[in-house]
Scaffold this motif. Structure first.
Motif, PDB file in Angstrom:
ATOM      1  N   UNK A 114     -21.898 -19.861 -30.678  1.00 14.98           N
ATOM      2  CA  UNK A 114     -20.726 -19.383 -31.389  1.00 14.98           C
ATOM      3  C   UNK A 114     -19.583 -20.372 -31.236  1.00 14.98           C
ATOM      4  N   UNK A 115     -18.422 -19.990 -31.814  1.00 11.44           N
ATOM      5  CA  UNK A 115     -17.250 -20.848 -31.719  1.00 11.44           C
ATOM      6  C   UNK A 115     -16.311 -20.248 -30.676  1.00 11.44           C
ATOM      7  N   UNK A 116     -16.439 -20.618 -29.417  1.00 19.19           N
ATOM      8  CA  UNK A 116     -15.666 -19.949 -28.370  1.00 19.19           C
ATOM      9  C   UNK A 116     -14.174 -20.104 -28.552  1.00 19.19           C
ATOM     10  N   UNK A 117     -13.735 -21.240 -29.031  1.00 19.33           N
ATOM     11  CA  UNK A 117     -12.290 -21.438 -29.176  1.00 19.33           C
ATOM     12  C   UNK A 117     -11.715 -20.465 -30.184  1.00 19.33           C
ATOM     13  N   UNK A 118     -12.495 -20.147 -31.227  1.00 18.70           N
ATOM     14  CA  UNK A 118     -12.006 -19.234 -32.248  1.00 18.70           C
ATOM     15  C   UNK A 118     -12.116 -17.790 -31.791  1.00 18.70           C
ATOM     16  N   UNK A 119     -13.246 -17.440 -31.219  1.00 18.08           N
ATOM     17  CA  UNK A 119     -13.492 -16.041 -30.933  1.00 18.08           C
ATOM     18  C   UNK A 119     -12.787 -15.598 -29.649  1.00 18.08           C
ATOM     19  N   UNK A 120     -12.780 -16.454 -28.634  1.00 16.14           N
ATOM     20  CA  UNK A 120     -12.212 -16.049 -27.357  1.00 16.14           C
ATOM     21  C   UNK A 120     -10.695 -16.183 -27.334  1.00 16.14           C
ATOM     22  N   UNK A 121     -10.201 -17.227 -27.958  1.00 15.44           N
ATOM     23  CA  UNK A 121      -8.785 -17.501 -27.862  1.00 15.44           C
ATOM     24  C   UNK A 121      -8.043 -17.260 -29.160  1.00 15.44           C
ATOM     25  N   UNK A 122      -8.771 -16.990 -30.264  1.00 12.53           N
ATOM     26  CA  UNK A 122      -8.107 -16.767 -31.536  1.00 12.53           C
ATOM     27  C   UNK A 122      -7.427 -18.009 -32.056  1.00 12.53           C
ATOM     28  N   UNK A 123      -7.919 -19.187 -31.700  1.00 17.39           N
ATOM     29  CA  UNK A 123      -7.286 -20.434 -32.106  1.00 17.39           C
ATOM     30  C   UNK A 123      -7.443 -20.698 -33.580  1.00 17.39           C
ATOM     31  N   UNK A 124      -6.731 -21.699 -34.073  1.00 17.64           N
ATOM     32  CA  UNK A 124      -6.765 -22.054 -35.483  1.00 17.64           C
ATOM     33  C   UNK A 124      -8.020 -22.862 -35.792  1.00 17.64           C
ATOM     34  N   UNK A 125      -8.624 -22.548 -36.936  1.00 15.47           N
ATOM     35  CA  UNK A 125      -9.822 -23.260 -37.355  1.00 15.47           C
ATOM     36  C   UNK A 125      -9.436 -24.518 -38.109  1.00 15.47           C
ATOM     37  N   UNK A 126     -10.358 -25.472 -38.149  1.00 22.33           N
ATOM     38  CA  UNK A 126     -10.126 -26.686 -38.915  1.00 22.33           C
ATOM     39  C   UNK A 126     -11.456 -27.153 -39.494  1.00 22.33           C
ATOM     40  N   UNK A 127     -11.498 -27.314 -40.809  1.00 25.84           N
ATOM     41  CA  UNK A 127     -12.695 -27.812 -41.474  1.00 25.84           C
ATOM     42  C   UNK A 127     -12.564 -29.320 -41.647  1.00 25.84           C
ATOM     43  N   UNK A 128     -13.618 -30.024 -41.291  1.00 26.21           N
ATOM     44  CA  UNK A 128     -13.634 -31.478 -41.455  1.00 26.21           C
ATOM     45  C   UNK A 128     -14.778 -31.861 -42.400  1.00 26.21           C
ATOM     46  N   UNK A 146     -13.774 -37.568 -47.697  1.00 23.23           N
ATOM     47  CA  UNK A 146     -13.431 -37.296 -46.301  1.00 23.23           C
ATOM     48  C   UNK A 146     -12.054 -36.651 -46.258  1.00 23.23           C
ATOM     49  N   UNK A 147     -11.939 -35.538 -45.526  1.00 24.87           N
ATOM     50  CA  UNK A 147     -10.650 -34.850 -45.416  1.00 24.87           C
ATOM     51  C   UNK A 147     -10.710 -33.881 -44.251  1.00 24.87           C
ATOM     52  N   UNK A 148      -9.538 -33.408 -43.842  1.00 22.72           N
ATOM     53  CA  UNK A 148      -9.419 -32.373 -42.820  1.00 22.72           C
ATOM     54  C   UNK A 148      -8.532 -31.269 -43.363  1.00 22.72           C
ATOM     55  N   UNK A 149      -9.016 -30.035 -43.258  1.00 25.63           N
ATOM     56  CA  UNK A 149      -8.259 -28.875 -43.722  1.00 25.63           C
ATOM     57  C   UNK A 149      -7.694 -28.157 -42.512  1.00 25.63           C
ATOM     58  N   UNK A 150      -6.380 -28.154 -42.392  1.00 24.39           N
ATOM     59  CA  UNK A 150      -5.701 -27.573 -41.239  1.00 24.39           C
ATOM     60  C   UNK A 150      -5.030 -26.264 -41.633  1.00 24.39           C
ATOM     61  N   UNK A 151      -4.525 -25.487 -40.650  1.00 28.78           N
ATOM     62  CA  UNK A 151      -3.899 -24.205 -40.973  1.00 28.78           C
ATOM     63  C   UNK A 151      -2.757 -24.349 -41.965  1.00 28.78           C
ATOM     64  N   UNK A 152      -2.619 -23.331 -42.812  1.00 31.95           N
ATOM     65  CA  UNK A 152      -1.649 -23.351 -43.884  1.00 31.95           C
ATOM     66  C   UNK A 152      -2.344 -23.386 -45.233  1.00 31.95           C
ATOM     67  N   UNK A 153      -1.548 -23.422 -46.293  1.00 36.85           N
ATOM     68  CA  UNK A 153      -2.071 -23.415 -47.658  1.00 36.85           C
ATOM     69  C   UNK A 153      -2.140 -24.836 -48.191  1.00 36.85           C
ATOM     70  N   UNK A 154      -3.276 -25.187 -48.754  1.00 33.46           N
ATOM     71  CA  UNK A 154      -3.480 -26.490 -49.388  1.00 33.46           C
ATOM     72  C   UNK A 154      -3.977 -26.266 -50.807  1.00 33.46           C
ATOM     73  N   UNK A 155      -3.403 -26.980 -51.757  1.00 31.69           N
ATOM     74  CA  UNK A 155      -3.822 -26.874 -53.142  1.00 31.69           C
ATOM     75  C   UNK A 155      -4.866 -27.936 -53.476  1.00 31.69           C
ATOM     76  N   UNK A 156      -5.943 -27.518 -54.119  1.00 25.26           N
ATOM     77  CA  UNK A 156      -7.002 -28.429 -54.553  1.00 25.26           C
ATOM     78  C   UNK A 156      -6.880 -28.587 -56.060  1.00 25.26           C
ATOM     79  N   UNK A 157      -6.469 -29.767 -56.503  1.00 21.06           N
ATOM     80  CA  UNK A 157      -6.161 -30.007 -57.913  1.00 21.06           C
ATOM     81  C   UNK A 157      -7.176 -30.927 -58.555  1.00 21.06           C
TER      82      UNK A 157
END
Length: 429
Positions: A114-128, A146-157
């Motif tokens: 599993x993803x311990x950082x997400x499930x145990x600590x409720x941390x922010x996810x990041x897609x790479x 190549x890109x990194x998606x961080x917390x917040x809203x990002x527009x895909x145009x």
């Protein structure tokens, strides 16, 4: 026993369905998907069940077909959800909604950590996304992105056919990359329940059960995701409220408008409380009040710390949600970042600046010799100027020094193309 051919899906052999003994309930564990949702002994039991009933196993023969079959019968397993009491055909589990919900189940096909950082600590996810390409035969969907998606809203145009939906499906784990990797906090998302539990997707096409109500459909997606019945019911109601469905949630989907069907798809993306939301053209078909409500909801989800990626080719819609963009064109990532930063990076394009002041002629006479000025034109009122500037930093410095020396009576200083529409037109021209 009456076995009839099931409607053929593109590129797949005919499946079959049982017409005898149909019940008025939908099983929460799809018969033909049992092996996918379970493992080990369930796989063997599923094999025996297929052989005994004379059915082909679409998951064994076509594991990436994206289509499953849900037989509606009391013996299929689980109490499920009530349906209207009327005869109805077997349900064809569409891709990507039902299949993704199955893959999110805790006992999915690949038991990775599993993803311990997400499930145990409720941390922010990041897609790479790292050097990802996807080919459809000789057609390139996306090319070395190549890109990194961080917390917040990002527009895909991008224009139609730019590769937006392909990229979203890759990030949602619906497609296997032809090359490169897509990971959520270091774990591959494709066919990985541990990662998919944290991703919610709202696809552009409709994949809905027309005979269910909106609330029933969202609850069903929660059950297929592995939520207990009571929790799925509560989460379904909360998700419908979050997208402002109101009393419309109790209507059958077949009677809903396009805009309300969009809200159903957004609600099912929220039902398992994901950290990442991938929304493909979510505002299509919505009326102005619904658009305003949805834009406010998307911004709120970003402020809550979720990673929200919203695709659109409507620039004003994206600009109302966020200033952070990804710009795709012909399958390639042309630009990423905040709109002003992207605009500054386009050094080959002069920036247009509009000015209005009491001493426009004096200002023009001073500016005409500046190296950072490409062109200058007067407005019809004699008080306004439009300058094309090749070096905005030098222009601001020279103008500030001049204003410190002389009172120009400057009323308006406004960049004309420091906006999303200008950036988009420059980059795809």
């Amino acid at each position: 026993m009456d076995l009839r051919p099931f409607p053929r899906a593109v590129g797949q052999p005919a499946l079959h369905r049982r017409r005898a003994g149909l019940a008025d309930r939908v099983c929460s564990r799809p018969l033909l998907a049992g092996a996918l949702a379970q493992g080990g002994g369930a796989r063997a039991r599923g094999d025996r069940l297929f052989r005994r009933r004379g059915l082909r196993d679409p998951l064994r023969d076509h594991p990436e077909s994206g289509h499953l079959v849900l037989l509606r019968g009391q013996g299929a397993g689980g109490p499920g959800l009530p349906l209207p009491r009327r005869p109805a055909p077997a349900l064809h589990l569409p891709s990507p909604l039902a299949e993704r919900a199955l893959l999110r189940r805790p006992g999915g096909p690949q038991r990775r950590s599993a993803l311990p950082a997400l499930r145990a600590q409720g941390g922010a996810a990041m897609i790479r996304v790292e050097s990802v390409s996807k080919w459809y035969g000789l057609v390139v969907g996306v090319n070395r992105i190549s890109l990194e998606l961080e917390p917040g809203v990002t527009g895909l145009l991008g224009v139609n056919g730019a590769g937006k939906s392909t990229l979203l499906n890759l990030m949602a784990g619906l497609l296997r990359p032809s090359s490169g990797t897509v990971s959520l906090d270091g774990q591959s998302v494709f066919a990985n329940p541990a990662a998919l539990r944290h991703i919610g997707t709202c696809p552009s096409p409709d994949h809905l059960y027309e005979e269910l109500t909106g609330l029933q459909f969202v609850e069903l997606m929660g059950r297929l995701s592995g939520l207990p019945a009571a929790q799925a019911r509560a989460r379904a109601r909360a998700s419908c409220d979050a997208v402002a469905m109101g009393e419309e949630a109790g209507k059958r989907i077949r009677s809903m408008s396009k805009g309300m069907r969009q809200k159903v798809k957004m609600a099912q993306a929220l039902v398992h409380e994901p950290k990442v939301l991938l929304l493909d053209e979510p505002l299509n078909g919505m009326d102005p009040p619904s658009r305003a409500q949805t834009i406010a909801a998307i911004r709120r989800w970003g402020e809550e710390g979720r990673c929200v990626l919203v695709s659109s080719h409507m620039l004003h819609e994206v600009e109302a949600m966020t200033s952070r963009i990804l710009l795709l064109h012909h399958g390639k990532l042309l630009a990423s970042g905040e709109v002003p930063q992207v605009r500054q990076a386009i050094a080959s394009r002069p920036m247009r600046v509009f000015m209005r002041c009491a001493k426009a002629r004096f200002l023009a006479s001073e500016m005409i010799g500046w190296d950072c000025l490409a062109s200058l034109s007067f407005g019809s009122d004699g008080r306004s100027l439009t300058a094309e500037v090749s070096d905005t930093g030098a222009f601001r410095t020279r103008l500030s020094d001049l204003m410190a020396e002389r009172d120009l009576g400057l009323e308006i200083l406004n960049p004309l193309d420091d906006n999303l529409a200008a950036v988009f037109s420059y980059l795809v021209a």
